[in-house]
Design a protein around this motif. Structure first.
Motif, PDB file in Angstrom:
ATOM      1  N   ASN A  48       0.802  -1.221   0.000  1.00  0.00           N
ATOM      2  CA  ASN A  48       0.000   0.000   0.000  1.00  0.00           C
ATOM      3  C   ASN A  48       0.835   1.271   0.000  1.00  0.00           C
ATOM      4  OD1 ASN A  48      -1.575  -2.232   1.713  1.00  0.00           O
ATOM      5  ND2 ASN A  48      -3.036  -0.973   0.568  1.00  0.00           N
ATOM      6  N   PRO A  78       1.541   4.497  -3.818  1.00  0.00           N
ATOM      7  CA  PRO A  78       2.150   5.742  -3.331  1.00  0.00           C
ATOM      8  C   PRO A  78       3.571   5.507  -2.828  1.00  0.00           C
ATOM      9  CG  PRO A  78       0.304   5.063  -1.925  1.00  0.00           C
ATOM     10  CD  PRO A  78       0.327   4.141  -3.091  1.00  0.00           C
ATOM     11  N   MET A  80       6.940   7.287  -0.831  1.00  0.00           N
ATOM     12  CA  MET A  80       7.387   8.379   0.034  1.00  0.00           C
ATOM     13  C   MET A  80       8.907   8.383   0.101  1.00  0.00           C
ATOM     14  SD  MET A  80       6.592   9.084   4.059  1.00  0.00           S
ATOM     15  CE  MET A  80       4.845   9.341   3.848  1.00  0.00           C
ATOM     16  N   ALA A 101       5.168  11.999  -2.062  1.00  0.00           N
ATOM     17  CA  ALA A 101       5.225  12.249  -0.628  1.00  0.00           C
ATOM     18  C   ALA A 101       6.679  12.256  -0.185  1.00  0.00           C
ATOM     19  CB  ALA A 101       4.439  11.181   0.118  1.00  0.00           C
ATOM     20  N   TRP A 102       6.938  12.924   0.888  1.00  0.00           N
ATOM     21  CA  TRP A 102       8.312  13.001   1.366  1.00  0.00           C
ATOM     22  C   TRP A 102       8.300  13.177   2.874  1.00  0.00           C
ATOM     23  CZ3 TRP A 102       5.452  16.833  -0.591  1.00  0.00           C
ATOM     24  CH2 TRP A 102       5.334  17.971   0.185  1.00  0.00           C
ATOM     25  N   ASP A 114       2.243  10.026  11.191  1.00  0.00           N
ATOM     26  CA  ASP A 114       1.340  11.069  10.721  1.00  0.00           C
ATOM     27  C   ASP A 114       1.398  11.163   9.200  1.00  0.00           C
ATOM     28  OD1 ASP A 114      -0.456  13.023  11.731  1.00  0.00           O
ATOM     29  OD2 ASP A 114       0.918  14.549  10.925  1.00  0.00           O
ATOM     30  N   ALA A 115       2.627  11.208   8.672  1.00  0.00           N
ATOM     31  CA  ALA A 115       2.787  11.318   7.220  1.00  0.00           C
ATOM     32  C   ALA A 115       2.247  10.086   6.520  1.00  0.00           C
ATOM     33  CB  ALA A 115       4.267  11.521   6.876  1.00  0.00           C
ATOM     34  N   SER A 117      -0.062   8.051   7.542  1.00  0.00           N
ATOM     35  CA  SER A 117      -1.513   7.871   7.621  1.00  0.00           C
ATOM     36  C   SER A 117      -2.277   8.844   6.728  1.00  0.00           C
ATOM     37  CB  SER A 117      -1.994   7.944   9.071  1.00  0.00           C
ATOM     38  OG  SER A 117      -1.493   9.093   9.677  1.00  0.00           O
ATOM     39  N   LYS A 118      -1.579   9.864   6.210  1.00  0.00           N
ATOM     40  CA  LYS A 118      -2.244  10.709   5.212  1.00  0.00           C
ATOM     41  C   LYS A 118      -2.456   9.912   3.932  1.00  0.00           C
ATOM     42  CE  LYS A 118      -0.402  15.060   6.931  1.00  0.00           C
ATOM     43  NZ  LYS A 118       0.622  16.095   6.757  1.00  0.00           N
ATOM     44  N   LEU A 119      -1.598   8.930   3.714  1.00  0.00           N
ATOM     45  CA  LEU A 119      -1.672   8.152   2.477  1.00  0.00           C
ATOM     46  C   LEU A 119      -2.386   6.824   2.693  1.00  0.00           C
ATOM     47  CD1 LEU A 119       1.972   8.891   1.417  1.00  0.00           C
ATOM     48  CD2 LEU A 119      -0.084   9.785   0.316  1.00  0.00           C
ATOM     49  N   VAL A 120      -2.098   6.186   3.793  1.00  0.00           N
ATOM     50  CA  VAL A 120      -2.684   4.879   4.078  1.00  0.00           C
ATOM     51  C   VAL A 120      -2.993   4.793   5.565  1.00  0.00           C
ATOM     52  CG1 VAL A 120      -2.357   2.395   3.955  1.00  0.00           C
ATOM     53  CG2 VAL A 120      -1.173   3.875   2.320  1.00  0.00           C
ATOM     54  N   LEU A 121      -4.256   4.705   5.881  1.00  0.00           N
ATOM     55  CA  LEU A 121      -4.588   4.474   7.285  1.00  0.00           C
ATOM     56  C   LEU A 121      -4.448   2.985   7.552  1.00  0.00           C
ATOM     57  CD1 LEU A 121      -7.644   6.765   8.069  1.00  0.00           C
ATOM     58  CD2 LEU A 121      -5.372   6.898   9.050  1.00  0.00           C
TER      59      LEU A 121
END
Lengths: 122, 110, 733
Positions: A48, A78, A80, A101-102, A114-115, A117-121
């Motif tokens: 994911n 996605p 990162m 994402a970075w 935090d970063a 979970s913006k993309l994958v909870l």
């Protein structure tokens, strides 16, 4: 069903810390120590999110992202980037390769989660 | 193929989408479903076995609905799986599709 | 071409013109929203297009323009007000009409594609108002109407608009993820999912993202935090976040609390209070730039308007910020105003500062004499303060010379006309400052010198062309600071001085004797002598032979000097050196016997002990040999007391002074060092005293005389070589 995240970094300690943090939050984690290792581990299983360092031996992060994006099973995954410094050129190169994402190193576990979970909870 | 044709009679098509309805499968799904849009009068899609749906999958459902409406085809979704309901509720789209949703008692509340 | 085709061509041209006019009208409405003629022309454009489209059976165009026409009719009748929002929708409608017409003209048989139809619907909704996208508020209770009847109040909720772009999915961005994450920061009160540009049939690529979301979100998080949720999508999504109205008061308070010491830009103000993020501002600035580039004329749209249009901030907040900005500007403007002060008051202040400087010196003396080491520190810091008070007080009277310079533009213009010459005045160094009292006194000499340059210096256009110069002559006024002085230069590119003529005139007038051996410089300097004019025919402007001597006298009266540098055929440069101020100078104090003298520090080149290897005095030939350089000298004690000094037992020192290019040595007994010197004018009685320009009171109450270095150098030169005056220093090879 737990979400799966791949962490690619040549630093074993970073892989470990990230791994513990992500597992603790409820993700499944696949570790790889460089871009080549990571590509070998992309065998079609569902992933994911891929988190990758930039500077690594054998295959750097940007090449890895570019290659991974070519694989049908991961072209929409996605990605990162972990940028060591706030090096904007690396960030831009990563974005151009497909890692939108970075995360800037050094980071602490809550920032990472935090970063992520913006993309994958979880 | 993750789409099962359950019934086809007198222009009434009953389909079931199975497995993932995500960005990885939407192209395939669209290609599989499009032919029915030119032949059917009534399309019913069973979503009971959709295990995962993302924005792309949702967008495909919106597209199908829009196409059906513009062609005067009756379009309905049924047997929404937990994953589908979660997304429809999150995006406040249940009313948009206007189909009755049956919420099963053994879903975890989300 | 059939008749119908011809008619269609005409229609196409007509429509294009009308739409172009419409756009111009709409843009001009932004600045003049009440211009009824402009509104009329908008109405006519839509009306005419609707009519002719009907003729050709373009029902899609008719349908759409009908709506726009109705709205404009209402505007025309004052039933609806035109605002930035409506103008923007009308601009979109104009573009859309063009697209519809193009489609009808090129594919007459094909039905209107779904995307165009959807756009028509969307715009009609916007035109008629009160629809989903109508987040714009016209009053305080704006309601967001949602499909299915739900309403969102903007009072308590953030309004988040997300317009994802087509590559979002491909880049791994799933809007659902962000929306799910958003819920960790607050409560999603209402969400509207739309795909307004979702194409039909095969045009729809399921891997493209067509999704737009509007979200009413309740949260205590600040705008930056909410925006950060969508950080990763920022490349693939147009994100607009409008703060809740309940935040309005908070923002206004923060705005009012902002310091008003300098004017800030609107965007920065709103970012500071948290109503906007830097991203919002950057995006708005980009679109502002885009507008400027695409319109390439007309005023650019104000940033506030763009921000409101983009739904990232409410109009009232922008108004408030603009008000605050205006207030700050006014406050600063009123503060920046000059205070007019009576010049005599200022003069009095400077006199007092002068006294203060003297008392401070007196105090230092006493502190030193009594060896009060405790007091020493205090005295030192007070000295520093007095110094800076002195400088500040003098600065009060400093003005830029630019204004004086500018006045000569008119002089040059008028005079060159009168003389039938083409002359351009160039000014540089106008920002150079000097004491106002000096400025006032320099005006007349300057005027004279410039008139001279125009009259005598610059040749007639015919003469100039004949010698290969451009017909237009130039006069340059320049000013700059140089070691405590201001140098003002008047340079022309005219004929330069004719040495022969000057010499002939000088001989005829008996100014020089034929056997005088004069250098080029000496001859040039003759023009400052009284009663010499080289112009054969004097004009009424200059050249009656009275003038240059007066100029020189006036400048010298200001403790200044004037130098001339001329090359025949190429031009003349006159340099005036003036002290920056007439009140207080940094001086260098020396002593002979009981007497103290002050030499302006800026004119001191070096101090050296006599009889050292590098400095020898030749009493017979009357010069000083300074490291091989021959300098005229003056023994100050001898000069002022006229006594033949026969007791040179004491150690003597030489102070080398320079004025312009000329140097001389003053032989003194003692060097006392730097001294802040308050110049006290000499009384009438002493006005004629040679070599002295003023006096100052020392800390111990004694008086020191301020030396006229310029005059003394001349005296030294005369002293050295009596047979030939006007000789400057030379180097021994």
């Amino acid at each position: 069903m737990a979400k799966t995240i791949m962490i690619v970094d040549d630093s074993a300690s970073i892989r470990q810390v990230v791994g513990i943090a992500l597992k603790g939050a409820g993700y499944d984690v696949i570790e790889a120590c460089d871009g080549r290792d990571a590509l070998n581990k992309l065998t079609g299983q569902k992933i994911n999110l891929i988190i990758t360092d930039v500077n690594m031996p054998n295959m750097d992060g940007i090449t890895f992202v570019t290659e991974a994006k070519k694989l049908p099973a991961y072209k929409f995954t996605p990605m990162m980037m972990l940028t060591t410094e706030a090096a904007d050129d690396k960030k831009q190169a990563g974005k151009a390769a497909g890692a939108k994402a970075w995360l800037t190193k050094p980071f602490q576990a809550p920032t990472l989660l935090d970063a992520v979970s913006k993309l994958v909870l979880p | 193929m993750a789409i099962e044709l359950k019934q086809q009679k007198k222009g009434v098509i009953q389909l079931a989408i199975q497995g993932e309805l995500t960005i990885y499968s939407v192209l395939e799904h669209k290609q599989a479903l499009s032919p029915y849009l030119s032949s059917a009068k009534d399309i019913q899609i069973d979503l009971a076995d959709v295990t995962e749906i993302d924005s792309a999958g949702l967008q495909l459902l919106m597209f199908l609905k829009q196409e059906a409406v513009s062609r005067g085809i009756t379009f309905s979704l049924s047997q929404h799986s937990e994953a589908v309901v979660e997304v429809l509720e999150l995006l406040n789209l249940s009313k948009h599709f206007g189909d009755p949703i049956v919420i099963s008692a053994d879903w975890k509340s989300s | 071409m059939s008749e119908l085709d011809a008619a269609l061509t005409v229609f196409a041209q007509e429509a294009e013109e009308l739409l172009t006019d419409m756009e111009d009208a709409l843009l001009s409405l932004e600045t003049k929203p009440d211009d009824s003629e402009t509104i009329n022309s908008l109405f006519r454009a839509m009306h005419t297009i609707k009519g002719s489209s009907g003729l050709f059976g373009f029902s899609a165009v008719v349908g759409f323009t009908h709506e726009a026409e109705s709205v404009l009719d209402k505007v025309r009748n004052g039933e609806r007000s035109i605002d930035a929002e409506l103008i923007s929708v009308l601009l979109d409608s104009k573009d859309h009409t063009a697209k519809l017409i193009e489609h009808c003209l090129t594919q007459q048989e094909a039905p209107i594609p779904a995307s165009l139809a959807a756009e028509s619907e969307r715009l009609i909704r916007q035109l008629t108002g009160r629809q989903t996208t109508d987040l714009q508020q016209s009053d305080d209770s704006v309601q967001l109407e949602i499909e299915g009847g739900g309403e969102i109040s903007v009072d308590d909720n953030w309004l988040i608009s997300l317009e994802f772009q087509k590559d979002a999915f491909r880049n791994g961005m799933d809007p659902l993820s962000f929306i799910r994450y958003l819920r960790t920061l607050g409560e999603i009160k209402q969400i509207l999912t739309m795909a307004p540009e979702l194409p039909a049939g095969d045009d729809m690529d399921p891997e493209n993202c067509y999704l737009h979301f509007k979200i009413a979100f309740q949260s205590d998080a600040n705008k930056q935090t909410i925006e950060a949720v969508f950080d990763f999508a920022s490349d693939d999504c147009d994100i607009k976040i409008l703060p809740p109205n309940s935040k309005f008061e908070e923002y206004v308070n923060l705005l009012n609390a902002q310091d008003d010491n300098h004017v800030k830009r609107l965007g920065d103000m709103l970012v500071q209070v948290g109503a906007l993020t830097q991203n919002d501002v950057d995006h708005a600035l980009q679109s502002q730039q885009a507008i400027v580039e695409s319109e390439n004329q007309g005023p650019s749209k104000p940033l506030g308007e763009i921000l409101v249009e983009r739904h990232v901030v409410q109009q009232p907040l922008v108004d408030q910020a603009l008000k605050k900005q205006e207030q700050t500007k006014q406050k600063l403007a009123s503060e920046a105003n000059y205070i007019r002060v009576d010049a005599t008051k200022l003069g009095h202040l400077i006199n007092l500062v002068g006294e203060l400087v003297i008392s401070s010196a007196a105090m230092n003396l006493i502190v030193e004499r009594h060896g009060l080491s405790d007091a020493g520190d205090v005295a030192a810091s007070m000295n520093a303060l007095v110094s800076s008070i002195r400088d500040t007080a003098l600065e009060l009277r400093m003005v830029q010379i630019g204004e004086t310079f500018s006045r000569f533009k008119r002089v040059v213009r008028d005079v060159s006309k009168e003389l039938n010459k083409d002359i351009e005045l160039y000014i540089s160094g106008g920002e150079t400052e000097l004491d106002k009292t000096v400025v006032e006194k320099i005006n007349d000499p300057l005027t004279h010198l410039i008139r001279n340059a125009l009259d005598h210096g610059i040749e007639s256009p015919a003469q100039r062309l004949a010698v290969g110069k451009p017909a237009q002559g130039t006069v340059q006024l320049n000013a700059y600071h140089e070691s405590g002085h201001i140098v003002i230069q008047i340079a022309d590119d005219g004929a330069g001085l004719n040495s022969e003529k000057i010499l002939d005139k000088a001989l005829a007038n008996g100014l020089v004797k034929p056997d005088h051996d004069l250098s080029q410089q000496d001859i040039h300097n003759l023009i400052f002598a009284a009663g010499l004019s080289t112009k054969d025919q004097a004009t009424n402007l200059s050249g009656r032979g009275v003038g240059m001597d007066v100029v020189k006298k006036n400048i010298e009266a200001l403790r200044g000097s004037v130098e001339i540098d001329s090359i025949e055929g190429e031009g003349t440069t006159i340099s005036i050196r003036l002290p920056l101020t007439l009140a207080i100078i940094d001086g260098f104090m020396v002593g002979t016997g009981q007497d103290r003298y002050i030499i302006p520090l800026s004119m001191v080149d070096e101090c050296i002990e006599m009889n050292a290897n590098e400095c020898e005095i030749d009493e017979i030939q009357h010069y000083i040999n300074l490291r091989g350089q021959v300098l005229p000298y003056l023994r100050l004690g001898d000069y002022f007391h006229n006594q033949i000094a026969d007791t040179h037992r004491k150690r003597e020192s030489v102070v080398v002074v320079k004025s312009g290019q000329t140097k001389a040595g003053f032989v003194v007994d003692e060097l006392h060092g730097e001294h802040q010197t308050v110049i006290k004018p000499l009384g009438k009685v002493f006005e004629r005293l040679n070599g002295i320009t003023g006096a100052t009171v020392l800390g111990d109450g004694n008086v020191a005389l301020i030396l006229d270095v310029q005059g003394l150098i001349q005296a030294a030169i005369k002293n050295k070589s009596r047979p030939a005056p006007f000789l400057t220093s030379q180097r021994i090879q």
